[in-house]
Design an enzyme around this catalytic site. Structure first.
Site, short mmCIF file in Angstrom:
data_model
loop_
_atom_site.label_atom_id
_atom_site.label_comp_id
_atom_site.label_asym_id
_atom_site.label_seq_id
_atom_site.Cartn_x
_atom_site.Cartn_y
_atom_site.Cartn_z
N LEU A 124 0.86 -1.09 -0.12
CA LEU A 124 0.05 -0.02 0.14
C LEU A 124 0.83 1.36 0.04
CD1 LEU A 124 -2.91 1.29 0.38
CD2 LEU A 124 -2.40 1.34 2.50
N GLY B 180 5.71 6.61 -7.89
CA GLY B 180 6.61 5.53 -8.11
C GLY B 180 7.12 4.59 -6.76
N GLY C 32 5.32 2.48 -5.11
CA GLY C 32 5.00 1.16 -5.40
C GLY C 32 5.88 0.25 -6.04
N GLU D 213 -0.23 -12.47 -3.23
CA GLU D 213 -1.15 -12.86 -2.85
C GLU D 213 -2.37 -12.00 -3.47
OE1 GLU D 213 -3.69 -13.57 1.41
OE2 GLU D 213 -1.54 -13.54 1.23
#
Length: 463
Positions: free
Chosen positions: A242, A251, A253, A275
């Site tokens: 997050l 940028g 993430g 996941e």
């Protein structure tokens, strides 16, 4: 004296009574999405002001039970502020009046506590938390290990990725971040940090603030888990990732994913998985992995051969098929060297082929789509073309009556008459229409990732 007109008087009396007799309407309720707002505040002055950063949760209704309705309030407004320093929360609730309109009066406190937990405090404590609750971010950074990753030229050198086990100050920080995860990540649940193998990577930036304030700003985080893979290796799984709304689109993430890839490679993990990634996270991940694969020499001969086959073959008449899969040993090499798991590599393989095709050549793109069609049909319906095996059947639902379907299959053996499903021509036509819609969606996703890879890696494509 004139005689009384009993009939007229009685009628007037009845009318008067009818006017006085009525039934209150059943309370229709108010959707949480319509009356509740969440804001991120970086300092006490932003609380209650227009300077707060609004957060757009994916859906507030689902926190309030069936229908997401709140009952018993007139002109209800719920404004929640979350501190970007301590991640405490404060809720300001206002309404004109309450009344039981047949559905009761919703108790808001337990619902808000279910979302924010112990983070939810009164206003005075919330305002104090900006100064009193900031030190633990610095503690996490101090106790963690800075991770080196392949930074691009436009990366902010003040931004740092820190890796830390989920215990102590890091566990306390994660517990504060859970409410943001619940609000912003669809289908998310808190991880069990008491289980062995959890750690967190945080994106932080040095802040030039007053001495009493935090030395770092938290920009985002990822929760990752190490778990055993037989016989003697470890897999790395990203459970949650997050970036805070105020810092999205910068940028961070990508930086987190690059740092995690670096860990998987340097520590020789078996592979890396995510996941249940969101569509956007999968888009970013596939873009990054395709860029890594473009410079991976072992892939180039097989990729070139597949592109050549698509250029020279004509699949439009469907006289034969072309299986667009990489050699098994290549998938294993990619896993060993780049830690990209097989499923993700197969996804990237199709994107890489599309990247090397001439988008203006209808035959090439038609052949490519035919391969995607065959692969999708095989995944849904199986390889068998007889009456037994998998079936795709339209199943109208309240969600989407036109595009909902179910996949089922029959068991081998037994009474064949009881297992065979005779499909009508209209069923086959609907099945074909739905299958083509799925293929079109996949083609769009592939094209979007390819476009992003092209814009970011022109030099790699030319190599």
């Amino acid at each position: 004296m004139a005689p009384k007109q009993k009939g007229s008087d009685a009628s007037a009396a009845d009318t008067s009574k009818r006017r006085r007799v009525g039934f209150a309407g059943i309370d229709a309720g108010t959707e949480a999405n319509e009356c509740m707002q969440v804001f991120l505040a970086r300092n006490p002055d932003e609380v209650g002001s227009a300077d707060s950063t609004p957060i757009e949760p994916f859906d507030l209704n689902h926190f309030f039970g069936e229908g997401g309705k709140i009952y018993g309030y007139t002109n209800l407004k719920i404004n929640v502020w979350i501190s970007a320093i301590s991640f405490h929360a404060y809720a300001d609730i206002s309404f004109k009046e309450t009344s039981d309109g047949g559905r009761g009066i919703t108790d808001l406190k337990p619902v808000l506590q279910n979302i924010f937990g112990e983070n939810l405090v009164e206003k005075d404590e919330f305002l104090e938390s900006f100064s009193k609750g900031c030190q633990y971010i610095s503690d996490v950074v101090t106790n963690g290990k800075s991770i080196k990753y392949d930074a691009s030229d436009e990366d902010d050198l003040e931004v740092e990725i820190v890796r830390v086990e989920l215990q102590g100050a890091a566990a306390y920080l994660y517990s504060r971040l859970v409410s943001l995860v619940l609000l912003l990540v669809e289908g998310s649940t808190p991880v069990d940090i008491t289980e062995h193998g959890w750690e967190m990577l945080v994106v932080v930036k040095k802040a030039e603030l007053e001495p009493s304030d935090s030395k770092f700003q938290l920009l985002g985080f990822a929760a990752v888990h190490h778990f055993y893979h037989y016989p003697e290796s470890t897999r790395l799984r990203i459970s949650q990732i997050l970036v805070l709304p105020s810092y999205q689109g910068e940028g961070h993430g990508r930086r987190l994913l690059e740092a995690i890839n670096s860990i998987a490679e340097s520590e020789n993990m078996y592979d890396l998985t995510i996941e249940d990634p969101s569509d956007y996270l999968q888009y970013v991940r596939s873009s990054m992995d395709c860029l890594r694969l473009l410079t991976f020499e072992p892939i180039k001969p097989a990729l070139g051969a597949m592109v050549l086959s698509l250029e020279q073959t004509n699949l439009s008449k469907r006289t034969h098929s072309l299986i667009m899969v990489p050699p098994a040993d290549l998938a294993e090499t990619v896993r060993l060297k780049l830690k990209i798991n097989k499923k993700q590599f197969l996804r990237c393989w199709e994107i890489l082929i599309y990247l090397h095709l001439d988008a203006e050549n209808p035959k090439c793109i038609g052949n490519f789509r035919a391969c995607i069609y065959d692969r999708t049909k095989g995944e849904l319906l199986g390889a068998a073309s007889g009456t037994n095996g998998k079936r795709l059947v339209q199943v109208p639902t309240s969600f989407d009556e036109d595009t909902s379907f179910a996949v089922f299959w029959t068991k081998e053996g037994g009474d064949e008459d009881n297992q065979t499903v005779q499909q009508q021509p209209e069923d086959l036509a609907t099945q074909e229409e739905q299958l083509n819609e799925l293929v079109d969606n996949q083609m769009e996703e592939i094209a979007e990732v390819a476009k992003n890879v092209t814009s970011r890696g022109k030099d790699k494509l030319a190599a």
